[in-house]
Scaffold this motif. Structure first.
Motif, PDB file in Angstrom:
ATOM      1  N   ALA A   6     -12.035  15.666   0.509  1.00  0.00           N
ATOM      2  CA  ALA A   6     -10.670  15.217   0.278  1.00  0.00           C
ATOM      3  C   ALA A   6     -10.669  14.369  -0.986  1.00  0.00           C
ATOM      4  CB  ALA A   6     -10.167  14.410   1.469  1.00  0.00           C
ATOM      5  N   LYS A   8      -8.069  12.406  -3.784  1.00  0.00           N
ATOM      6  CA  LYS A   8      -6.731  11.932  -4.150  1.00  0.00           C
ATOM      7  C   LYS A   8      -6.649  11.843  -5.668  1.00  0.00           C
ATOM      8  CE  LYS A   8      -4.029   7.710  -4.036  1.00  0.00           C
ATOM      9  NZ  LYS A   8      -4.040   6.330  -3.556  1.00  0.00           N
ATOM     10  N   ILE A  13      -3.052  15.565  -3.564  1.00  0.00           N
ATOM     11  CA  ILE A  13      -4.259  15.382  -2.775  1.00  0.00           C
ATOM     12  C   ILE A  13      -4.828  16.761  -2.514  1.00  0.00           C
ATOM     13  CG2 ILE A  13      -5.256  14.559  -0.611  1.00  0.00           C
ATOM     14  CD1 ILE A  13      -2.759  12.702  -0.464  1.00  0.00           C
ATOM     15  N   ALA A 101      -4.505  13.035   4.719  1.00  0.00           N
ATOM     16  CA  ALA A 101      -3.856  13.242   3.424  1.00  0.00           C
ATOM     17  C   ALA A 101      -2.354  13.207   3.661  1.00  0.00           C
ATOM     18  CB  ALA A 101      -4.278  14.579   2.829  1.00  0.00           C
ATOM     19  N   PRO A 109       1.221  10.014  -3.210  1.00  0.00           N
ATOM     20  CA  PRO A 109       0.038  10.584  -2.553  1.00  0.00           C
ATOM     21  C   PRO A 109      -0.909   9.498  -2.038  1.00  0.00           C
ATOM     22  CG  PRO A 109      -0.117  10.879  -4.930  1.00  0.00           C
ATOM     23  CD  PRO A 109       1.243  10.307  -4.645  1.00  0.00           C
ATOM     24  N   LEU A 111      -4.510   8.878   0.584  1.00  0.00           N
ATOM     25  CA  LEU A 111      -5.651   9.455   1.289  1.00  0.00           C
ATOM     26  C   LEU A 111      -6.321   8.347   2.076  1.00  0.00           C
ATOM     27  CD1 LEU A 111      -7.514  11.896   1.808  1.00  0.00           C
ATOM     28  CD2 LEU A 111      -8.760  11.259  -0.277  1.00  0.00           C
ATOM     29  N   ALA A 132      -7.579   6.788  -5.945  1.00  0.00           N
ATOM     30  CA  ALA A 132      -7.421   8.041  -6.687  1.00  0.00           C
ATOM     31  C   ALA A 132      -8.665   8.326  -7.519  1.00  0.00           C
ATOM     32  CB  ALA A 132      -6.205   7.976  -7.597  1.00  0.00           C
TER      33      ALA A 132
END
Length: 136
Positions: A6, A8, A13, A101, A109, A111, A132
């Motif tokens: 995952a 960001k 994401i 997410a 966005p 995460l 990020a």
């Protein structure tokens, strides 16, 4: 043996998972979707660990998101209370890791990562924000 990635970014994401389910002897028993997504709001959950536990946690979160229609509510209110409830029981039985997410109504966005005590890395069962990924 399960895996997810995952990441960001400032404007999105990216979530990538395997689809493998294994038994206690690490034998592949099924190929399944390991992403649970809300129907009404932009939130998706993946993870690794005991399938039944992960399935229950993810479904509880996306059901709350769909019922309230708010990612911010789920992140700020529901998940902290939900995790407190798990800690009040015997969280040592909860194994695995969860990645959430989401696209927040107020901050864009987002995460998050939760590592449970019974998981491979023995976390605290608290939700942590993931920064990020820097772009060059």
């Amino acid at each position: 043996m399960s895996a997810f990635i995952a990441v960001k970014h400032a404007d999105c994401i990216q979530l990538l998972t395997d689809g493998a389910c294994y038994n206690g002897d690490y034998i592949l028993t099924a190929i399944v979707s390991k992403v649970w997504a809300a129907r009404c709001v932009p939130i998706a959950i993946t993870g690794r660990g005991t399938w039944s536990v992960l399935d229950r946690i993810a479904k509880d979160i996306v059901e709350e998101a769909d019922e309230t229609g708010s990612v911010d509510h789920v992140i700020e209110c529901f998940i902290p209370e939900y995790l407190d409830g798990l800690r009040a029981t015997d969280m040592q039985d909860v194994d695995g890791d969860v990645s959430i997410a989401a696209w927040s109504e107020t901050t864009g966005p987002q995460l998050y990562y939760i590592n449970f005590p019974g998981g491979k890395f023995g976390g605290e069962g608290k939700m942590k924000s993931v920064p990020a990924f820097p772009r060059s």
